[in-house]
Design a protein around this motif. Structure first.
Motif, PDB file in Angstrom:
ATOM      1  N   LEU A   1      -5.714 -10.022 -13.000  1.00 37.65           N
ATOM      2  CA  LEU A   1      -4.257  -9.791 -12.539  1.00 37.65           C
ATOM      3  C   LEU A   1      -3.359  -9.016 -13.813  1.00 37.65           C
ATOM      4  N   VAL A   2      -3.894  -9.386 -15.007  1.00 38.30           N
ATOM      5  CA  VAL A   2      -3.425  -8.785 -16.297  1.00 38.30           C
ATOM      6  C   VAL A   2      -3.563  -7.307 -16.159  1.00 38.30           C
ATOM      7  N   ALA A   3      -4.708  -6.935 -15.802  1.00 36.28           N
ATOM      8  CA  ALA A   3      -5.270  -5.660 -15.756  1.00 36.28           C
ATOM      9  C   ALA A   3      -4.697  -4.778 -14.596  1.00 36.28           C
ATOM     10  N   THR A   4      -3.561  -5.180 -13.988  1.00 42.39           N
ATOM     11  CA  THR A   4      -2.774  -4.262 -12.773  1.00 42.39           C
ATOM     12  C   THR A   4      -2.421  -3.008 -13.359  1.00 42.39           C
ATOM     13  N   GLY A   5      -1.788  -2.904 -14.691  1.00 39.73           N
ATOM     14  CA  GLY A   5      -1.523  -1.654 -14.964  1.00 39.73           C
ATOM     15  C   GLY A   5      -2.696  -0.762 -15.220  1.00 39.73           C
ATOM     16  N   LEU A   6      -3.769  -1.433 -15.452  1.00 39.40           N
ATOM     17  CA  LEU A   6      -4.898  -0.238 -15.539  1.00 39.40           C
ATOM     18  C   LEU A   6      -5.301   0.360 -14.237  1.00 39.40           C
ATOM     19  N   TYR A   7      -5.153  -0.539 -13.141  1.00 42.32           N
ATOM     20  CA  TYR A   7      -5.478  -0.251 -11.832  1.00 42.32           C
ATOM     21  C   TYR A   7      -4.654   1.236 -11.521  1.00 42.32           C
ATOM     22  N   ALA A   8      -3.105   0.995 -12.007  1.00 42.05           N
ATOM     23  CA  ALA A   8      -2.397   2.059 -11.753  1.00 42.05           C
ATOM     24  C   ALA A   8      -2.729   3.313 -12.494  1.00 42.05           C
ATOM     25  N   ILE A   9      -3.304   3.057 -13.694  1.00 44.51           N
ATOM     26  CA  ILE A   9      -3.704   4.287 -14.385  1.00 44.51           C
ATOM     27  C   ILE A   9      -5.099   4.979 -13.582  1.00 44.51           C
ATOM     28  N   SER A  10      -5.914   4.338 -13.001  1.00 44.70           N
ATOM     29  CA  SER A  10      -7.070   4.904 -12.408  1.00 44.70           C
ATOM     30  C   SER A  10      -6.500   5.653 -11.131  1.00 44.70           C
ATOM     31  N   ARG A  11      -5.447   4.906 -10.370  1.00 46.97           N
ATOM     32  CA  ARG A  11      -4.919   5.375  -9.187  1.00 46.97           C
ATOM     33  C   ARG A  11      -4.333   6.896  -9.489  1.00 46.97           C
ATOM     34  N   SER A  12      -3.559   6.814 -10.636  1.00 44.77           N
ATOM     35  CA  SER A  12      -2.875   8.000 -11.005  1.00 44.77           C
ATOM     36  C   SER A  12      -3.801   9.159 -11.373  1.00 44.77           C
ATOM     37  N   LEU A  13      -5.062   8.980 -11.987  1.00 45.51           N
ATOM     38  CA  LEU A  13      -5.921   9.755 -12.444  1.00 45.51           C
ATOM     39  C   LEU A  13      -6.592  10.134 -10.865  1.00 45.51           C
ATOM     40  N   GLU A  14      -6.889   9.247 -10.127  1.00 43.89           N
ATOM     41  CA  GLU A  14      -7.514   9.641  -8.944  1.00 43.89           C
ATOM     42  C   GLU A  14      -6.557  10.882  -8.034  1.00 43.89           C
ATOM     43  N   LEU A  15      -5.246  10.685  -8.280  1.00 40.52           N
ATOM     44  CA  LEU A  15      -4.419  11.695  -7.602  1.00 40.52           C
ATOM     45  C   LEU A  15      -4.089  13.032  -8.316  1.00 40.52           C
ATOM     46  N   GLY A  16      -4.854  13.178  -9.635  1.00 39.10           N
ATOM     47  CA  GLY A  16      -4.781  14.167 -10.212  1.00 39.10           C
ATOM     48  C   GLY A  16      -3.690  14.542 -11.137  1.00 39.10           C
ATOM     49  N   GLN A  17      -2.868  13.182 -11.270  1.00 37.57           N
ATOM     50  CA  GLN A  17      -1.960  13.047 -12.425  1.00 37.57           C
ATOM     51  C   GLN A  17      -2.222  12.849 -13.551  1.00 37.57           C
ATOM     52  N   ARG A  18      -1.125  12.741 -14.441  1.00 38.73           N
ATOM     53  CA  ARG A  18      -1.425  12.588 -15.971  1.00 38.73           C
ATOM     54  C   ARG A  18      -0.677  11.196 -16.491  1.00 38.73           C
ATOM     55  N   PRO A  19      -1.412  10.142 -16.272  1.00 35.16           N
ATOM     56  CA  PRO A  19      -0.836   8.799 -16.558  1.00 35.16           C
ATOM     57  C   PRO A  19      -0.560   8.522 -17.893  1.00 35.16           C
ATOM     58  N   ASP A  20       0.262   7.611 -18.358  1.00 30.74           N
ATOM     59  CA  ASP A  20       0.297   7.322 -19.754  1.00 30.74           C
ATOM     60  C   ASP A  20       0.657   5.673 -19.644  1.00 30.74           C
ATOM     61  N   LEU A  21       1.066   5.199 -20.778  1.00 35.05           N
ATOM     62  CA  LEU A  21       1.485   3.925 -21.082  1.00 35.05           C
ATOM     63  C   LEU A  21       2.631   3.491 -19.936  1.00 35.05           C
ATOM     64  N   ALA A  22       3.556   4.318 -19.720  1.00 36.19           N
ATOM     65  CA  ALA A  22       4.789   4.122 -18.926  1.00 36.19           C
ATOM     66  C   ALA A  22       4.311   3.876 -17.415  1.00 36.19           C
ATOM     67  N   THR A  23       2.927   4.551 -16.940  1.00 34.10           N
ATOM     68  CA  THR A  23       2.577   4.232 -15.761  1.00 34.10           C
ATOM     69  C   THR A  23       1.926   2.875 -15.552  1.00 34.10           C
ATOM     70  N   ALA A  24       1.386   2.388 -16.623  1.00 35.04           N
ATOM     71  CA  ALA A  24       0.682   1.102 -16.670  1.00 35.04           C
ATOM     72  C   ALA A  24       1.893   0.044 -16.613  1.00 35.04           C
ATOM     73  N   PHE A  25       2.991   0.218 -17.526  1.00 39.17           N
ATOM     74  CA  PHE A  25       4.180  -0.722 -17.358  1.00 39.17           C
ATOM     75  C   PHE A  25       4.692  -0.770 -16.038  1.00 39.17           C
ATOM     76  N   ALA A  26       4.967   0.240 -15.232  1.00 41.52           N
ATOM     77  CA  ALA A  26       5.663   0.311 -13.936  1.00 41.52           C
ATOM     78  C   ALA A  26       5.047  -0.247 -12.960  1.00 41.52           C
ATOM     79  N   ALA A  27       3.584  -0.337 -13.010  1.00 41.35           N
ATOM     80  CA  ALA A  27       3.025  -1.476 -11.981  1.00 41.35           C
ATOM     81  C   ALA A  27       3.534  -2.733 -11.757  1.00 41.35           C
TER      82      ALA A  27
END
Length: 246
Positions: free
Chosen positions: A62-88
């Motif tokens: 559950l705590v790793a939710t932000g990292l799932y968001a990072i992987s999803r963003s990479l999958e979509l061809g985006q450039r995720p950062d720490l804010a991507t993880a926090f936004a989850a």
């Protein structure tokens, strides 16, 4: 699905960690600092340590939710950062909170059940990790208490794993209810039981390896497993762009 498919998830998870390492390593470092603080606070209190360890294993996905968001963003061809993880972690989305509470209750149930088993059948009182090692693990008698403890743990852990293996990344990715997410997780496990059994074994083995390294290995192992878990979800359930919550 090939029984060896989890090795592919680990390869993809490692690639994600290498492409965007900072959020993952910070997550891992935070977990290690928190774990170290728990060890200091627990001292020689075995059952408090057992509760902390069980809770760590159960709530970590559950705590790793932000990292799932990072992987999803990479999958979509985006450039995720720490804010991507926090936004989850969106305050308006209570589903992750509900699921976290359910996991915490399950962890508490295991600790209480474990304590009851050891207290009832151990040859002497177990109050510290050293007592547990001497009285349960290394006991030279015909009680087979350690074996029974391991079997009980496996029996109680299995439904938790089955119901949560893809549920948390699914809740991040879609608007499904908690009940639907659990049902999907159970169905995915039943469809690929051998591969998921290997996945559970790999998660436990790598986590134990991280613990054995004075927890320092968890700085890398935890984000690696988190990213790999996203790819496990994608492989087992697949994308559903029309149902995404994010």
């Amino acid at each position: 699905m090939s029984p060896a498919r989890p090795l592919h998830w680990l390869r993809l998870g490692w690639a994600d960690l290498m492409r965007c390492p900072l959020p993952g390593l910070l997550h891992g470092l935070a977990a290690v600092v928190f774990g170290g603080a728990l060890l200091l606070l627990a001292g020689d209190s075995f059952w408090l340590l057992a509760g902390a360890f069980s809770g760590f294993l159960i709530v970590a996905p559950l705590v790793a939710t932000g990292l799932y968001a990072i992987s999803r963003s990479l999958e979509l061809g985006q450039r995720p950062d720490l804010a991507t993880a926090f936004a989850a972690w969106r305050p308006r989305d209570s589903r992750l909170v509900i699921f976290g509470l359910l996991l915490a209750l399950a962890g508490t149930g295991w600790v209480l059940t474990s304590a009851a088993l050891i207290t009832t059948f151990a040859g002497s009182v177990v109050n510290s990790p050293a007592d547990f090692l001497r009285v349960v693990v290394l006991a030279d008698d015909d009680r087979h208490l350690f074996e029974a403890w391991l079997v009980l743990g496996a029996i109680l852990a299995a439904p938790i794993f089955v119901s949560s293996v893809v549920a948390i990344p699914l809740l991040l990715d879609r608007g499904d209810s908690v009940l639907d997410a659990v049902a999907t997780s159970v169905a995915a496990t039943l469809a690929s039981p051998v591969a998921l059994a290997l996945w559970a074994t790999l998660i436990l083995a790598l986590t134990m390896l991280g613990m054995a390294s004075l927890m320092l290995g968890l700085i890398v192992l935890l984000p690696w497993l988190a990213h790999a878990s996203w790819h496990a979800y994608r492989d087992l359930v697949g994308p559903d762009d029309g149902a995404r919550a994010a």
